[in-house]
Structures are given as C-alpha cells and as structure tokens.
Design an enzyme around this catalytic site. Structure first.
Site, PDB file in Angstrom:
ATOM      1  N   ARG A 176       0.852  -1.192   0.000  1.00  0.00           N
ATOM      2  CA  ARG A 176       0.000   0.000   0.000  1.00  0.00           C
ATOM      3  C   ARG A 176       0.888   1.242   0.000  1.00  0.00           C
ATOM      4  O   ARG A 176       1.739   1.406   0.868  1.00  0.00           O
ATOM      5  CB  ARG A 176      -0.924   0.006   1.214  1.00  0.00           C
ATOM      6  CG  ARG A 176      -1.885   1.198   1.251  1.00  0.00           C
ATOM      7  CD  ARG A 176      -2.783   1.144   2.486  1.00  0.00           C
ATOM      8  NE  ARG A 176      -3.684   0.014   2.397  1.00  0.00           N
ATOM      9  CZ  ARG A 176      -4.008  -0.778   3.423  1.00  0.00           C
ATOM     10  NH1 ARG A 176      -3.459  -0.564   4.616  1.00  0.00           N
ATOM     11  NH2 ARG A 176      -4.845  -1.773   3.267  1.00  0.00           N
ATOM     12  N   CYS A 216     -13.811  -1.286   5.562  1.00  0.00           N
ATOM     13  CA  CYS A 216     -12.907  -0.496   4.719  1.00  0.00           C
ATOM     14  C   CYS A 216     -13.626   0.177   3.556  1.00  0.00           C
ATOM     15  O   CYS A 216     -13.096   1.105   2.955  1.00  0.00           O
ATOM     16  CB  CYS A 216     -11.765  -1.370   4.204  1.00  0.00           C
ATOM     17  SG  CYS A 216     -10.692  -1.974   5.525  1.00  0.00           S
ATOM     18  N   GLY A 217     -14.831  -0.286   3.228  1.00  0.00           N
ATOM     19  CA  GLY A 217     -15.629   0.370   2.206  1.00  0.00           C
ATOM     20  C   GLY A 217     -16.518   1.468   2.771  1.00  0.00           C
ATOM     21  O   GLY A 217     -17.352   2.024   2.039  1.00  0.00           O
ATOM     22  N   ARG A 247      -5.085   1.907  18.246  1.00  0.00           N
ATOM     23  CA  ARG A 247      -5.780   1.339  17.076  1.00  0.00           C
ATOM     24  C   ARG A 247      -5.504   2.266  15.892  1.00  0.00           C
ATOM     25  O   ARG A 247      -4.853   3.298  16.039  1.00  0.00           O
ATOM     26  CB  ARG A 247      -7.284   1.269  17.378  1.00  0.00           C
ATOM     27  CG  ARG A 247      -8.089   0.367  16.444  1.00  0.00           C
ATOM     28  CD  ARG A 247      -7.924  -1.107  16.746  1.00  0.00           C
ATOM     29  NE  ARG A 247      -9.065  -1.881  16.237  1.00  0.00           N
ATOM     30  CZ  ARG A 247      -9.219  -2.240  14.979  1.00  0.00           C
ATOM     31  NH1 ARG A 247      -8.327  -1.881  14.079  1.00  0.00           N
ATOM     32  NH2 ARG A 247     -10.271  -2.941  14.605  1.00  0.00           N
ATOM     33  N   LYS A 248      -6.013   1.939  14.732  1.00  0.00           N
ATOM     34  CA  LYS A 248      -5.798   2.809  13.575  1.00  0.00           C
ATOM     35  C   LYS A 248      -6.475   4.161  13.789  1.00  0.00           C
ATOM     36  O   LYS A 248      -7.428   4.284  14.567  1.00  0.00           O
ATOM     37  CB  LYS A 248      -6.325   2.159  12.297  1.00  0.00           C
ATOM     38  CG  LYS A 248      -7.840   2.016  12.214  1.00  0.00           C
ATOM     39  CD  LYS A 248      -8.218   1.411  10.876  1.00  0.00           C
ATOM     40  CE  LYS A 248      -9.727   1.253  10.769  1.00  0.00           C
ATOM     41  NZ  LYS A 248     -10.139   0.671   9.477  1.00  0.00           N
ATOM     42  N   GLY A 263     -16.376  -5.551   2.315  1.00  0.00           N
ATOM     43  CA  GLY A 263     -16.363  -7.000   2.168  1.00  0.00           C
ATOM     44  C   GLY A 263     -16.559  -7.747   3.464  1.00  0.00           C
ATOM     45  O   GLY A 263     -16.865  -8.940   3.467  1.00  0.00           O
TER      46      GLY A 263
END
Length: 423
Positions: free
Chosen positions: A3, A368-369, A112-113, A363
């Site tokens: 990425r 993430c979408g 976390r992110k 998904g």
C-alpha cells in the site's frame, strides 16, 4: 500487497509512471485505487519487496504506517486549491500533519488505527465526519477555518459520526491540534480491548467536554466555539470541471477502483501532455487529470482511455465505493467489487435517477468500504436459508442496519428500497 501512501490523493505523472511499471513488472498489472485516495499493488512476491520499496522511496513516496495501528492516509477534497468550491487548500496542511508522525515511533503504535480527514471545500466528497479526526470548513467572524470533529468510525461496533468538539481553529492551528489529539489518544486510549480502543470510545469515556478540556489544557490556550459551516453538497464531482484559474479538471470514473498499470501509465502521459503532470485520486476511487487548457480538452477526451472509462457515468457508478473483498483480502466474506459493479450496473439500466446516490460496500465488518457513510451501505456476510448457507450482505440506510439479504436477491431488494424510500 504493498500500500502506497498518497497524501491527500495528489500524485505526479512521474510518480504514477513508476507505480505503473512496478505493477506490471512485479505484480499482475493490477492497481487498486483505495477508499483513502491511495494505491495498492498486489500479487507481489517477497523476493521483490526491497526493489519495490526502494523505487517508491526514490520518487518521494512511502509505504510507512499505511496499516496496523497507525495514522492512516490523510484524505481531503480531491480538487483542493483548484475549484471555486475550494476555499482553503488543505494539501499543504496535510503534508505538515504527515510530518508529525511519519517515521516517528511515538505515533507508530497507537491503540488502534487513526483516520484523519481535512475538508477545506464546500463539497464534502470525502465523508469527513466519519473519520477519527475531521477538520470541517467553517467561517467565524469573517475568517475561514475549520470546525473540529473527532471519534468518527465505521467498524469497531458499527458506524458512528464524529463528535462535534465545538471548536473553531484557523488553518495555521490545525497541525498543533492534530498532534495534541494524537498524543492524547496514544497516552489515554484503551490498549486492552481491540473492540473498544478507537478514539470514539475514549471520547465516550471522557465525555465531549472532558476531551475538549484535555486538548485546551495541553495547548495551554482557549479555543473559540465552532463557527458556521459552509459545506453545501456531498457528491462526487464528475465530468469537465472548470477551475478558478480558467483551466479544467477532467474526471475518469473507475468503478470500485479496479485499475491497471497500463491504464495508469496512460493517465500519466495524458496528465503530462494535456495538463501540468498532476493527477488527483478521490475517496470514491476515481481519478482527475487537472489543469487542462480549454483548447486541449477535445484532444484529451478523444484519447483511447475514455473508451474504457467514462468521464461521467450514472449517479450509481459515479458515487461508488468498495474495498478489496475476498479475492485478495483474508477478511473478505464476499468478492465485493464484482458484486458492487453488478448492482450499480443493474440499477443504472433499470432505475435511472437524477441525483447522486452513494453506495458503499465493505467486504466484511471491518468497514474499509465505509458502508455506514453511504446513502446505502452493504457489508459482506453469510445467511442460512432452508438449511443452505448463502453469501449475503447486511444492508444499511446511513448508519442503520435494515436487514440481511442474499446476494442473489439483492437487485430486487435494493430497487424496491430506493422506490419506497425515495432515495
């Protein structure tokens, strides 16, 4: 998968050309445009990683901290600094924020992110308030700046809008505010339960006023209350877009972000030949070639790339977002991208609409979408019907889950939903 961090979605033609080469030489010619304005290269063999990383570094890009518990890519209005809708060019601000954390151990192991977003335009095509930190265009006492929101999320227990911190900051204050909030989160965030360690949960624990007071205390200065917000629309801008300098931006619609090295190489050539060599990516996984003079538009639009990708498509396809899915993501439950395009194509043919409709596909539950930020959201899952397990999606209206539908029944369900809800 590799990425590549593309801050604020801005890329040069030289950088694009190298990425295209890497995808063809070491992958399978696949270039995934992500929902955070980045690029992912897939099918890379471990033996080639060093060469790829070295090549990326040489063109001024990095893969650092693009995964795990890090500050993820800073997203922003893709035509920042170019259009009349762009009031504050947030690209330089994003670069300064990035300097805070890239390569710094202090911010390379967060609870976390952490997703940051900057909106300096009257068009919110980035779903700014669903990020951990959102700076939102506002005006106060005649000065342009940002209202600050924090704690937005999609996964980790479901989608939630960021909390309004009732705080107005000027552009030059954004970097210090960002660093302070990152420090608070790093020091006080939950590191024990990964289901409850996003910034959202820390703000709930401290309370909005408590969190705001912690920021003020560390900055050692008071901050004015929120200003008047200036955002007027929320859709992806597509087509031929006039810039405030008299030049034009031309969009390339890339459904679900499925792109290829050959195509990226062509876009690099077109950006260099007809524009100033600059390329922009959007959160909706589309591309812009910018700074094109009017007299060059016809020649640009006659290029072969526009036989494959449209300048503007249906409202379903223009405002489409999908993460990777089960083909290459171990968390994916459904293929996702093909499912996304199938539904959008069906609706485009059978139920045309004259206003934007944002469809976001994840998904799996990790989100993430950004499914909760869409008008309609879909999350891959499975359902048992008459003893038979079938691939399915949880369907969301904004942040609210309204049902679980098998994929083979989804087209009729969504068509009826759009008609019933008048979306």
């Amino acid at each position: 998968m590799v990425r590549i961090r593309i801050t604020h979605g801005k890329l040069s033609s030289d950088q694009a050309r190298v990425i295209a080469y890497l995808s063809k030489e070491f992958g399978r010619n696949e270039v995934d445009i992500t929902s955070r304005q980045q690029i992912q290269l897939r099918w890379v063999e471990l033996k080639n990683i060093f060469t790829i990383l070295e090549s990326i570094q040489k063109i001024g890009l990095t893969t650092l901290q693009t995964g795990m518990d890090n500050v993820r890519n800073i997203t922003g209005y893709p035509l920042s600094g170019l259009t009349e809708e762009s009031i504050i060019d947030t690209i330089p601000i994003a670069k300064k924020i990035e300097d805070i954390f890239i390569g710094k151990k202090e911010f390379a192991n967060l609870p976390r992110k952490f997703n940051p977003s900057l909106l300096g335009a009257k068009v919110d095509s980035i779903n700014c308030k669903y990020n951990d930190l959102c700076f939102y265009l506002a005006i106060k006492e005649g000065a342009y700046g940002f209202n600050v929101y924090a704690g937005g999320k999609i996964g980790s227990g479901g989608p939630a809008l960021a909390s309004n911190l009732n705080m107005f900051v000027q552009p030059h204050e954004v970097v210090d505010i960002s660093k302070t909030i990152l420090q608070i989160y790093s020091e006080l965030g939950n590191r024990e339960d990964r289901n409850k360690n996003r910034l959202y949960f820390l703000i709930n624990e401290l309370g909005i006023n408590g969190f705001r007071n912690e920021i003020v205390k560390r900055l050692n200065k008071d901050l004015p209350e929120a200003g008047d917000e200036l955002v007027e629309s929320f859709e992806e801008q597509t087509g031929i877009i006039r810039q405030k300098n008299g030049l034009y931006a031309v969009s390339i619609i890339v459904p679900a972000g499925i792109f290829y090295g050959d195509d990226l190489e062509r876009v690099a050539y077109l950006a260099e030949t007809y524009g100033n060599g600059e390329i922009r990516f959007s959160v909706y996984q589309n591309i812009y070639i910018v700074n094109v003079p009017e007299e060059k538009l016809d020649k640009l639009l006659s290029d072969e790339i526009f036989k494959k990708y449209k300048v503007s498509d249906s409202h379903y396809l223009n405002n489409l977002m999908a993460c990777q899915g089960s083909k290459t993501c171990s968390f994916g439950v459904i293929e996702n991208k093909p499912d996304t395009i199938k539904l959008a194509t069906f609706l485009s043919k059978n139920l045309p609409i004259n206003k934007p409709l944002k469809m976001h596909w994840s998904g799996c539950v990790k989100g993430c979408g950004q499914h909760g930020a869409g008008d309609l959201g879909f999350v891959g899952t499975k359902v048992k019907i008459n003893g038979v397990v079938k691939l399915a999606v949880d369907v969301f209206l904004k942040e609210e889950k309204i049902g679980t539908v098998p994929l083979d029944e989804l087209e009729g369900f969504v068509e009826k939903l759009i008609l019933d809800k008048r979306l």
